[in-house]
Design a protein around this motif. Structure first.
Motif, mmCIF file in Angstrom:
data_model
loop_
_atom_site.group_PDB
_atom_site.id
_atom_site.type_symbol
_atom_site.label_atom_id
_atom_site.label_comp_id
_atom_site.label_asym_id
_atom_site.label_seq_id
_atom_site.Cartn_x
_atom_site.Cartn_y
_atom_site.Cartn_z
ATOM 1 N N UNK A 184 -1.392 4.747 -15.172
ATOM 2 C CA UNK A 184 -0.983 6.013 -15.796
ATOM 3 C C UNK A 184 -1.135 5.986 -17.310
ATOM 4 N N UNK A 185 -1.102 4.813 -17.912
ATOM 5 C CA UNK A 185 -1.275 4.690 -19.365
ATOM 6 C C UNK A 185 -2.742 4.735 -19.781
ATOM 7 N N UNK A 186 -3.646 4.555 -18.848
ATOM 8 C CA UNK A 186 -5.081 4.579 -19.119
ATOM 9 C C UNK A 186 -5.623 5.968 -18.784
ATOM 10 N N UNK A 187 -6.208 6.679 -19.753
ATOM 11 C CA UNK A 187 -6.648 8.055 -19.487
ATOM 12 C C UNK A 187 -7.577 8.202 -18.270
ATOM 13 N N UNK A 188 -8.551 7.332 -18.119
ATOM 14 C CA UNK A 188 -9.476 7.443 -16.996
ATOM 15 C C UNK A 188 -8.816 7.167 -15.657
ATOM 16 N N UNK A 189 -7.975 6.136 -15.607
ATOM 17 C CA UNK A 189 -7.267 5.817 -14.368
ATOM 18 C C UNK A 189 -6.252 6.912 -14.027
ATOM 19 N N UNK A 190 -5.580 7.407 -15.057
ATOM 20 C CA UNK A 190 -4.621 8.492 -14.878
ATOM 21 C C UNK A 190 -5.325 9.729 -14.321
ATOM 22 N N UNK A 191 -6.515 10.029 -14.836
ATOM 23 C CA UNK A 191 -7.278 11.186 -14.354
ATOM 24 C C UNK A 191 -7.617 11.030 -12.870
ATOM 25 N N UNK A 202 0.833 -1.198 0.000
ATOM 26 C CA UNK A 202 0.000 0.000 0.000
ATOM 27 C C UNK A 202 0.871 1.252 0.000
ATOM 28 N N UNK A 203 1.868 1.277 0.881
ATOM 29 C CA UNK A 203 2.761 2.437 0.945
ATOM 30 C C UNK A 203 3.531 2.633 -0.350
ATOM 31 N N UNK A 204 3.980 1.542 -0.976
ATOM 32 C CA UNK A 204 4.712 1.651 -2.240
ATOM 33 C C UNK A 204 3.823 2.227 -3.335
ATOM 34 N N UNK A 205 2.587 1.730 -3.429
ATOM 35 C CA UNK A 205 1.671 2.238 -4.463
ATOM 36 C C UNK A 205 1.394 3.715 -4.223
ATOM 37 N N UNK A 206 1.088 4.085 -2.984
ATOM 38 C CA UNK A 206 0.797 5.498 -2.686
ATOM 39 C C UNK A 206 2.021 6.365 -2.969
ATOM 40 N N UNK A 207 3.213 5.882 -2.632
ATOM 41 C CA UNK A 207 4.428 6.638 -2.915
ATOM 42 C C UNK A 207 4.600 6.855 -4.418
ATOM 43 N N UNK A 208 4.394 5.810 -5.216
ATOM 44 C CA UNK A 208 4.526 5.934 -6.674
ATOM 45 C C UNK A 208 3.457 6.860 -7.250
ATOM 46 N N UNK A 209 2.242 6.773 -6.736
ATOM 47 C CA UNK A 209 1.170 7.663 -7.188
ATOM 48 C C UNK A 209 1.507 9.107 -6.810
ATOM 49 N N UNK A 210 2.016 9.325 -5.614
ATOM 50 C CA UNK A 210 2.390 10.679 -5.203
ATOM 51 C C UNK A 210 3.528 11.235 -6.053
ATOM 52 N N UNK A 211 4.456 10.371 -6.461
ATOM 53 C CA UNK A 211 5.507 10.821 -7.388
ATOM 54 C C UNK A 211 4.888 11.275 -8.697
ATOM 55 N N UNK A 212 3.926 10.517 -9.201
ATOM 56 C CA UNK A 212 3.249 10.889 -10.446
ATOM 57 C C UNK A 212 2.481 12.202 -10.273
ATOM 58 N N UNK A 213 1.821 12.375 -9.132
ATOM 59 C CA UNK A 213 1.038 13.582 -8.867
ATOM 60 C C UNK A 213 1.923 14.824 -8.701
#
Length: 190
Positions: free
Chosen positions: A151-158, A57-68
């Motif tokens: 991130x490659x999927x427009x809806x999920x990326x949004x 969970x922490x890894x996914x949130x960290x990667x998402x926060x990097x993207x954000x």
């Protein structure tokens, strides 16, 4: 206390081990492949599964926060950088319930097998939301792989880039088919 000392190799046997751990604690939902043939003791297995789930969970949130942290295009839509998401226990619980349901039914869907929606699951877990979104996935084998797919999927990326969301919950559960079923919830409380 009980102990499983036999190493399990059959598909149904692995499900039994995973089922044992999942039933021991609602938050013990993610079992790494290298742990699935381990020798289990109830208290140790729950603690390990909780640590593994928390780490994922922490890894996914960290990667998402990097993207954000940087602006990006999601399909044809431009998003500015957004603030970091915080892990939320209620959203983690709702994500765990949904990933477990998808894994049990070996079907990826935003709708639960009981007809529940993401908003209903979040509310049932105690999250009073004014905004809610969900990304699901199946088959990716690591946090980085699932975040890259989203991130490659427009809806999920949004969903990832939407600055309205402040909280998040993540879970990944391996089904009896060997597939990992992922859920990430995004929310903003009332």
């Amino acid at each position: 206390m009980y102990r499983i000392t036999k190493l399990f190799t059959g598909k149904n046997s692995k499900l039994s081990v995973v089922g044992l751990v999942v039933c021991s604690s609602l938050t013990a939902s993610f079992i790494l492949p290298e742990l699935s043939n381990a020798v289990w003791q109830k208290s140790d297995s729950v603690a390990q599964a909780q640590q593994t789930q928390s780490s994922v969970s922490n890894q996914v949130i960290q990667l998402v926060n990097q993207a954000r942290s940087q602006g990006r295009m999601c399909g044809n839509q431009r998003f500015n950088a957004a603030g970091s998401l915080s892990a939320n226990g209620s959203l983690n619980s709702a994500a765990q319930v949904h990933s477990s349901d998808m894994a049990r039914n070996r079907k990826m869907s935003h709708t639960g097998s009981n007809g529940s929606s993401m908003g209903q699951r979040a509310k049932q877990a105690g999250y009073e939301w004014r905004a809610i979104a969900e990304n699901v996935a199946a088959g990716q084998t690591s946090p980085s792989a699932v975040v890259q797919a989203w991130l490659k999927s427009p809806g999920h990326c949004a969903n990832i880039m939407n600055s309205n969301y402040q909280d998040s919950g993540v879970s990944a559960v391996r089904g009896s088919d060997g597939v990992l079923y992922w859920t990430m919830l995004y929310g903003r409380q009332r």
